[in-house]
Design a protein around this motif. Structure first.
Motif, PDB file in Angstrom:
ATOM      1  N   ASP A 138     -36.816  72.363  23.573  1.00 11.98           N
ATOM      2  CA  ASP A 138     -37.600  71.958  22.406  1.00 11.98           C
ATOM      3  C   ASP A 138     -38.438  73.089  21.813  1.00 11.98           C
ATOM      4  O   ASP A 138     -39.059  72.918  20.769  1.00 11.98           O
ATOM      5  N   GLU A 139     -38.432  74.253  22.446  1.00  9.63           N
ATOM      6  CA  GLU A 139     -39.167  75.408  21.933  1.00  9.63           C
ATOM      7  C   GLU A 139     -38.266  76.401  21.200  1.00  9.63           C
ATOM      8  O   GLU A 139     -38.745  77.386  20.661  1.00  9.63           O
ATOM      9  N   MET A 140     -36.963  76.148  21.205  1.00  7.23           N
ATOM     10  CA  MET A 140     -36.004  77.092  20.614  1.00  7.23           C
ATOM     11  C   MET A 140     -35.288  76.455  19.447  1.00  7.23           C
ATOM     12  O   MET A 140     -35.088  75.244  19.422  1.00  7.23           O
ATOM     13  N   ASP A 141     -34.875  77.297  18.489  1.00  7.65           N
ATOM     14  CA  ASP A 141     -34.013  76.757  17.448  1.00  7.65           C
ATOM     15  C   ASP A 141     -32.594  76.676  18.008  1.00  7.65           C
ATOM     16  O   ASP A 141     -32.290  77.219  19.078  1.00  7.65           O
ATOM     17  N   GLU A 142     -31.724  75.979  17.305  1.00  8.71           N
ATOM     18  CA  GLU A 142     -30.383  75.720  17.829  1.00  8.71           C
ATOM     19  C   GLU A 142     -29.592  77.005  18.072  1.00  8.71           C
ATOM     20  O   GLU A 142     -28.889  77.135  19.068  1.00  8.71           O
TER      21      GLU A 142
END
Length: 65
Positions: free
Chosen positions: A23-27
């Protein structure tokens, strides 16, 4: 990596830790991490498999839960 300018010393390259929490990273960043993990597993533990095969096995394990 970041570069900061220290007066009197010059530029300093600094590594900045990043979270690997989903949830802290972009895809795109997560996909890059996941592919890197699969490549590492192939290189270290299963050289006869491709990274795609390792990813498929991981998806099968989570589908079974």
């Amino acid at each position: 990596m970041q570069s900061i300018d220290l007066p009197g010393f010059g530029k300093l390259d600094v590594s900045v830790a990043q979270s690997i929490a989903f949830d802290e990273m972009d895809e795109g960043a997560f996909r890059e991490l996941y592919q890197g993990i699969c490549r590492h597993i192939c290189a270290r533990y299963w050289p006869t498999l491709t990274p795609e095969q390792v990813a498929d096995m991981a998806e099968l394990m989570t589908a079974a839960e």
